[in-house]
Design a protein around this motif. Structure first.
Motif, PDB file in Angstrom:
ATOM      1  N   PRO A  92      -8.675 -74.292  69.999  1.00  0.00           N
ATOM      2  CA  PRO A  92      -8.659 -72.927  69.452  1.00  0.00           C
ATOM      3  C   PRO A  92      -9.578 -72.855  68.234  1.00  0.00           C
ATOM      4  N   GLN A  93     -10.397 -71.812  68.196  1.00  0.00           N
ATOM      5  CA  GLN A  93     -11.356 -71.701  67.095  1.00  0.00           C
ATOM      6  C   GLN A  93     -10.651 -71.497  65.770  1.00  0.00           C
ATOM      7  N   VAL A  94      -9.607 -70.679  65.796  1.00  0.00           N
ATOM      8  CA  VAL A  94      -8.945 -70.326  64.542  1.00  0.00           C
ATOM      9  C   VAL A  94      -7.470 -70.690  64.625  1.00  0.00           C
ATOM     10  N   CYS A  95      -6.983 -71.361  63.607  1.00  0.00           N
ATOM     11  CA  CYS A  95      -5.571 -71.723  63.555  1.00  0.00           C
ATOM     12  C   CYS A  95      -5.008 -71.342  62.197  1.00  0.00           C
ATOM     13  N   TYR A  96      -3.724 -71.582  62.059  1.00  0.00           N
ATOM     14  CA  TYR A  96      -3.038 -71.232  60.832  1.00  0.00           C
ATOM     15  C   TYR A  96      -2.441 -72.525  60.298  1.00  0.00           C
ATOM     16  N   GLY A  97      -2.843 -72.937  59.124  1.00  0.00           N
ATOM     17  CA  GLY A  97      -2.346 -74.212  58.602  1.00  0.00           C
ATOM     18  C   GLY A  97      -2.798 -74.411  57.177  1.00  0.00           C
ATOM     19  N   ASN A  98      -2.994 -75.673  56.836  1.00  0.00           N
ATOM     20  CA  ASN A  98      -3.339 -76.003  55.462  1.00  0.00           C
ATOM     21  C   ASN A  98      -4.740 -76.619  55.424  1.00  0.00           C
ATOM     22  N   PRO A  99      -5.787 -75.784  55.455  1.00  0.00           N
ATOM     23  CA  PRO A  99      -7.141 -76.320  55.578  1.00  0.00           C
ATOM     24  C   PRO A  99      -7.544 -77.216  54.403  1.00  0.00           C
ATOM     25  N   ALA A 100      -7.043 -76.906  53.207  1.00  0.00           N
ATOM     26  CA  ALA A 100      -7.436 -77.723  52.046  1.00  0.00           C
ATOM     27  C   ALA A 100      -6.938 -79.153  52.226  1.00  0.00           C
ATOM     28  N   ARG A 101      -5.703 -79.284  52.697  1.00  0.00           N
ATOM     29  CA  ARG A 101      -5.134 -80.617  52.883  1.00  0.00           C
ATOM     30  C   ARG A 101      -5.811 -81.330  54.059  1.00  0.00           C
ATOM     31  N   ASP A 109       2.559 -70.127  70.744  1.00  0.00           N
ATOM     32  CA  ASP A 109       2.259 -69.833  69.342  1.00  0.00           C
ATOM     33  C   ASP A 109       1.787 -71.042  68.551  1.00  0.00           C
ATOM     34  N   HIS A 110       1.686 -72.189  69.184  1.00  0.00           N
ATOM     35  CA  HIS A 110       1.174 -73.338  68.450  1.00  0.00           C
ATOM     36  C   HIS A 110       0.475 -74.309  69.398  1.00  0.00           C
ATOM     37  N   CYS A 111      -0.251 -75.225  68.806  1.00  0.00           N
ATOM     38  CA  CYS A 111      -0.916 -76.220  69.641  1.00  0.00           C
ATOM     39  C   CYS A 111      -0.863 -77.574  68.936  1.00  0.00           C
ATOM     40  N   ILE A 112      -1.061 -78.614  69.708  1.00  0.00           N
ATOM     41  CA  ILE A 112      -1.096 -79.955  69.119  1.00  0.00           C
ATOM     42  C   ILE A 112      -2.536 -80.447  69.192  1.00  0.00           C
ATOM     43  N   VAL A 113      -3.058 -80.795  68.022  1.00  0.00           N
ATOM     44  CA  VAL A 113      -4.463 -81.195  67.926  1.00  0.00           C
ATOM     45  C   VAL A 113      -4.526 -82.643  67.457  1.00  0.00           C
ATOM     46  N   ARG A 114      -5.403 -83.407  68.083  1.00  0.00           N
ATOM     47  CA  ARG A 114      -5.620 -84.784  67.647  1.00  0.00           C
ATOM     48  C   ARG A 114      -6.961 -84.836  66.922  1.00  0.00           C
ATOM     49  N   ALA A 125     -12.190 -83.643  67.377  1.00  0.00           N
ATOM     50  CA  ALA A 125     -10.969 -82.826  67.381  1.00  0.00           C
ATOM     51  C   ALA A 125     -10.674 -82.452  68.824  1.00  0.00           C
ATOM     52  N   GLN A 126      -9.484 -82.813  69.285  1.00  0.00           N
ATOM     53  CA  GLN A 126      -9.139 -82.555  70.692  1.00  0.00           C
ATOM     54  C   GLN A 126      -7.854 -81.758  70.768  1.00  0.00           C
ATOM     55  N   LEU A 127      -7.831 -80.827  71.696  1.00  0.00           N
ATOM     56  CA  LEU A 127      -6.593 -80.095  71.943  1.00  0.00           C
ATOM     57  C   LEU A 127      -5.750 -80.923  72.909  1.00  0.00           C
ATOM     58  N   LEU A 128      -4.542 -81.280  72.500  1.00  0.00           N
ATOM     59  CA  LEU A 128      -3.681 -82.072  73.385  1.00  0.00           C
ATOM     60  C   LEU A 128      -2.732 -81.179  74.172  1.00  0.00           C
ATOM     61  N   TRP A 182     -11.612 -74.417  62.891  1.00  0.00           N
ATOM     62  CA  TRP A 182     -11.847 -75.865  63.022  1.00  0.00           C
ATOM     63  C   TRP A 182     -13.312 -76.231  62.799  1.00  0.00           C
ATOM     64  N   PRO A 183     -14.258 -75.538  63.482  1.00  0.00           N
ATOM     65  CA  PRO A 183     -15.661 -75.935  63.278  1.00  0.00           C
ATOM     66  C   PRO A 183     -16.074 -75.837  61.817  1.00  0.00           C
ATOM     67  N   GLU A 184     -15.627 -74.754  61.165  1.00  0.00           N
ATOM     68  CA  GLU A 184     -16.026 -74.580  59.771  1.00  0.00           C
ATOM     69  C   GLU A 184     -15.386 -75.648  58.892  1.00  0.00           C
ATOM     70  N   LEU A 185     -14.131 -75.947  59.185  1.00  0.00           N
ATOM     71  CA  LEU A 185     -13.423 -76.971  58.415  1.00  0.00           C
ATOM     72  C   LEU A 185     -14.157 -78.312  58.502  1.00  0.00           C
ATOM     73  N   ILE A 186     -14.548 -78.651  59.713  1.00  0.00           N
ATOM     74  CA  ILE A 186     -15.194 -79.951  59.902  1.00  0.00           C
ATOM     75  C   ILE A 186     -16.611 -79.947  59.326  1.00  0.00           C
ATOM     76  N   ARG A 187     -17.303 -78.852  59.513  1.00  0.00           N
ATOM     77  CA  ARG A 187     -18.668 -78.793  58.947  1.00  0.00           C
ATOM     78  C   ARG A 187     -18.635 -78.859  57.429  1.00  0.00           C
ATOM     79  N   SER A 188     -17.671 -78.135  56.839  1.00  0.00           N
ATOM     80  CA  SER A 188     -17.626 -78.158  55.372  1.00  0.00           C
ATOM     81  C   SER A 188     -17.258 -79.549  54.875  1.00  0.00           C
ATOM     82  N   THR A 189     -16.537 -80.294  55.678  1.00  0.00           N
ATOM     83  CA  THR A 189     -16.212 -81.675  55.305  1.00  0.00           C
ATOM     84  C   THR A 189     -17.485 -82.527  55.364  1.00  0.00           C
TER      85      THR A 189
END
Lengths: 685, 183
Positions: free
Chosen positions: A274-283, A316-321, A308-311, A243-250
């Motif tokens: 969570p620092q690291v997740c599994y998803g679609n970072p490009a999108r 095995d998964h989390c909901i992020v706002r 970015a907030q953890l809800l 997440w941090p890297e995704l947001i910083r690169s944005t």
């Protein structure tokens, strides 16, 4: 039991086309017209079993057998194999004697199967007999099956055609993407370079208009290609991301624009995210980027906050706002219903024409979020600002647990001072000087080497706790150096972290594949570096100064619209001190001049590899000390060269002026009195 | 009508005029579907609109189209799909006409909720009167085609001497006065 029936003879012949009487000796004493026609032998008073085989009942040898089977279906096949009958036995009186009377019809199914040449007509069946109806039904069913098979074939062919068309469309869009973006990139880059060198206000306005129009066109093209991509492959392959890297690169992408408008960009990541997740970072990145671009466009003063907030977190998964909030002009209530419509754009008072945009960004945002299973929402107060947000369910990466522990450590109020020896590898003197100063200020011992081969040799000679490795180096690149180091030191024994000016997903994958432990982007951001170092180096428990021990919540730089980024200079002064920075800037001047001459020579000789290498090196030098416009222009040229495309004519001349102006501006900046750091830290406690 | 009829009409146009013309007929008719299932019941209006569209697209009178379809029905559709049943219905034209009504009785039992026409044959001295009674209207020409197709099937010469419409409350009742001569 079994008393003779009182039934009229003629009635039987109406109801049944086959009537046959068998006396007590099992002799056939009477046959109806159809039976006589189809089995003439039956007319000659034969014994039943001389002309027929009984299929049902199983035994029909004696008269008594027949009496026992009065309630059963009787199936008989002719001995000659040309005829068969089906019916039922009755007990009757025929010519004053007890007989078994077979009443029935030709056995159509058997005849059609075994002797289809036997000709039967309607008159061979009584009206109530359903066998002809069955024949009609079976024929119709067969047609029905044929219809369905035909339809199935047509559907298969149509599906295949559709898939082929989709594939062709996919390839076409991939080709289009390349063919359209390449020349347009050239236009945008060239206009961007030209922009800095125009003194005539009219020409400047025209070029600015051309630039904003070409950027708008790029957006429209990207929109069309993105929508097509989403429609053709709504589910992209997922991958691990931070997440941090995704947001910083944005933020990296929009930082210059925010700087132009003197806007603050603030990142707020909840500590439990969570620092690291599994998803679609490009999108996700594209979504956040579009929201940030919009926020900057409609905000004149104040702050853009990416939150970015953890809800909720499950096994095995989390909901992020995710939220992007601005302090801009806001959106009128009656416009809110339309803002996600493609090409909808509200012209607002005081807004320059070139800033209007295409009205496509939010449509892409909505499509992206929906493709990831969420829904984008908006709230806005005119004159005060707007917040866009969406909630997504993302899968937790297996690395998350380990990194969560690390995050917990990092959030401890007492930060940990790092210890160890770092091998810093870079072919660029400025970066070596700057890097070593930052690392030393963190309490680390640093050994500098200026290339891959030297790194391998040095790592072989003495032990290190960490290697920070540049990727693009002329003699031996960072990947090859890592490969060689890994032959004598495993990733556990000697962590290697890539430190590179531009890193895309392909390069990241290459770094990890060759044996690097991680990667970091240049320019060096102390916070990021500190976190990365904390992962790999031993720590003592001495507290660091408060500002160095920040948590995961911090504000980014305030960005100014200058050739020199004031915030970067102030940050460098904070990290290594003013005197050291003066030394670094001296090196920048010398090295930039030297590299520039080498670049001119390489260009004159048509040596594309060397040209690209020197452009890369210059970009890296300039960005390291906050000369962003020059660094960005060089990076644009490098991207063009790396893609094997033609650079705009006269690019060296344009760049030379930009380079000279930037170095003069940097020198002047160092002569100004110290300006307080614009990096605002938020205490997480 | 059952899909069997619509499919047969489709086959006839494709066989005789090609796929492209069928697509034009389909498009002109406004029929909501381009494929029909034999055993599924479709609204009668689809069949009528297909026949009307065929007339328009092929540039032929509706009567001629229906007559052509009647012949095609006997010689292609019924022969290919129901050959055995046709054989059972008669080995010559006269026998077949005598069993026409029985055949439609069987159809009634198989295709539920379908009201087929009734046929009665009266034998006169040197000709026959064939009564065609239907709950539907406008299909007399189709019956003419059926009779001509049967004549071809049984290799005999059929002459329709006259057609007489008998007034009925619903549908139509036509009496065909025909002369049948074995070839």
């Amino acid at each position: 039991m079994n008393q003779p029936l009182d039934i009229r003879w003629n009635d039987l012949h109406h109801l049944f086309s086959i009537v046959m009487c068998i006396d007590e000796s099992m002799t056939v004493v009477y046959v109806s017209k159809t039976l006589a026609k189809c089995l003439p032998a039956a007319k000659n008073r034969p014994r039943l079993l001389d002309v027929f085989d009984n299929v049902r009942p199983a035994s029909l040898v004696t008269f008594n057998d027949g009496l026992k089977a009065l309630d059963s279906l009787c199936l008989l096949t002719a001995k000659n194999g040309k005829f068969a009958i089906r019916g039922q036995l009755l007990r009757m009186q025929y010519q004053q004697q007890d007989v078994l009377c077979f009443c029935g019809a030709p056995w159509l199914n058997w005849i059609n199967t075994n002797c289809p040449e036997t000709q039967l007509g309607f008159s061979d069946f009584s009206a109530q007999d359903i066998q002809l109806d069955q024949l009609l039904f079976i024929s119709s069913q067969k047609r029905m099956v044929d219809d369905l098979e035909q339809l199935n074939t047509e559907l298969k062919a149509a599906k295949q055609q559709l898939e082929e068309a989709q594939e062709a469309q996919r390839q076409f869009f991939a080709q289009m993407s390349h063919e359209i973006r390449t020349p347009l990139n050239g236009v945008v880059s060239a206009l961007s370079l030209l922009d800095h060198h125009l003194t005539d206000p009219k020409q400047y306005r025209l070029v600015r208009l051309a630039r904003s129009s070409s950027e708008n066109l790029m957006q429209v093209i990207n929109y069309v290609l993105n929508v097509s991509k989403l429609e053709l492959s709504p589910h992209q392959v997922e991958e691990v991301f931070s997440w941090p890297e995704l947001i910083r690169s944005t933020i990296d992408v929009v930082a210059a624009k925010a700087e132009e408008k003197s806007l603050q960009i603030e990142i707020d990541l909840s500590p439990d995210l969570p620092q690291v997740c599994y998803g679609n970072p490009a999108r996700l990145r594209q979504t956040l980027l579009n929201l940030c671009i919009n926020a900057i466009k409609f905000t004149d003063t104040g702050t853009i906050t990416i939150r970015a907030q953890l809800l909720q977190q499950r096994q095995d998964h989390c909901i992020v706002r995710l939220e992007v909030t601005d302090t801009g002009m806001g959106i009128l209530e009656d416009h809110l219903a339309h803002i996600f419509e493609p090409f909808w754009s509200s012209r607002l008072e005081g807004m320059a024409e070139q800033d209007e945009g295409t009205g496509l960004g939010l449509d892409i945002v909505r499509r992206n979020v929906r493709s990831m299973g969420g829904e984008v929402m908006v709230k806005s107060t005119p004159g005060r600002g707007t917040t866009f947000w969406f909630e997504l369910s993302v899968t937790l990466s297996v690395e998350t647990a380990a990194l969560s522990e690390l995050a917990t450590l990092q959030q401890q109020p007492e930060a940990e001072k790092l210890t160890g020896t770092v091998l810093l590898v870079d072919d660029n003197e400025t970066n070596l000087a700057l890097g070593s100063m930052i690392l030393e200020s963190m309490g680390l011992d640093v050994i500098k080497v200026d290339g891959g081969a030297a790194a391998v040799a040095t790592a072989r000679q003495q032990p290190f706790d960490l290697v920070l490795m540049d990727i693009s180096m002329p003699d031996m690149d960072g990947l090859e150096a890592t490969r060689q180091i890994r032959t004598f030191a495993s990733s556990d024994q000697l962590p290697i972290v890539a430190l590179t000016a531009h890193i895309d997903s392909k390069e990241k994958a290459a770094c990890l594949k060759i044996g690097m432990n991680d990667y970091l982007s240049k320019p060096i951001i102390r916070e990021q570096l500190n976190k990365e170092l904390a992962r790999w180096l031993a720590k003592d428990k001495k507290p660091l100064s408060k500002d160095a021990g920040e948590g995961v919540k911090f504000r980014d730089e305030v960005l100014a619209t200058e050739l020199v980024s004031e915030s970067v200079i102030n940050e460098l002064i904070r990290q290594i001190g003013r005197d050291n920075l003066q030394i670094v800037i001296g090196k920048v001047r010398t090295e930039a001049s030297q590299r520039w001459n080498e670049l001119l020579t390489a260009d004159k000789q048509g040596d594309k590899d060397a040209t690209q290498r020197h452009v890369h090196s210059l970009a890296s030098i300039f960005r390291s000390v906050g000369l962003r416009p020059a660094g960005d222009a060089l990076r644009a040229i490098e991207t063009t060269l790396r893609a094997g495309e033609e650079v705009p004519p006269g690019w060296l001349r344009s760049l030379e002026k930009l380079k000279t102006d930037s170095i003069i501006a940097l020198t002047e900046k160092m002569e100004e009195p110290l300006i307080p750091s614009s990096v605002v830290q938020i205490d997480t406690n | 009508m059952y899909g069997l009829i619509n499919n047969s009409l489709k086959s006839m146009i494709i066989d005789k005029f090609g796929e492209q013309q069928w697509q034009r007929v389909l498009s002109t008719s406004g029929a909501p579907e381009d494929s029909f299932l034999t055993m599924r019941s479709y609204d009668d209006s689809i069949t009528y609109s297909l026949a009307g569209a065929a007339s328009e697209v092929l540039g032929a009178p509706l009567e001629a189209c229906l007559e052509m379809f009647g012949e095609y029905w006997v010689l292609e559709t019924a022969t290919k799909s129901y050959g055995m049943l046709l054989n059972a219905a008669g080995q010559d034209m006269i026998e077949f006409l005598g069993n026409m009504n029985g055949l439609h009785d069987r159809i009634t039992n198989t295709f539920l909720n379908y009201t087929p026409p009734e046929f009665f044959v009266e034998r006169k001295e040197d000709h026959y009167l064939i009564h065609y009674v239907s709950q539907r209207g406008g299909l007399t020409s189709f019956v003419v085609g059926l009779l001509k197709g049967l004549a071809k099937r049984f290799d005999c010469k059929l002459t329709i001497l006259s057609l007489q419409d008998i007034a009925v409350d619903h549908g139509e009742h036509t009496v065909f006065e025909v002369e049948i001569v074995a070839a």
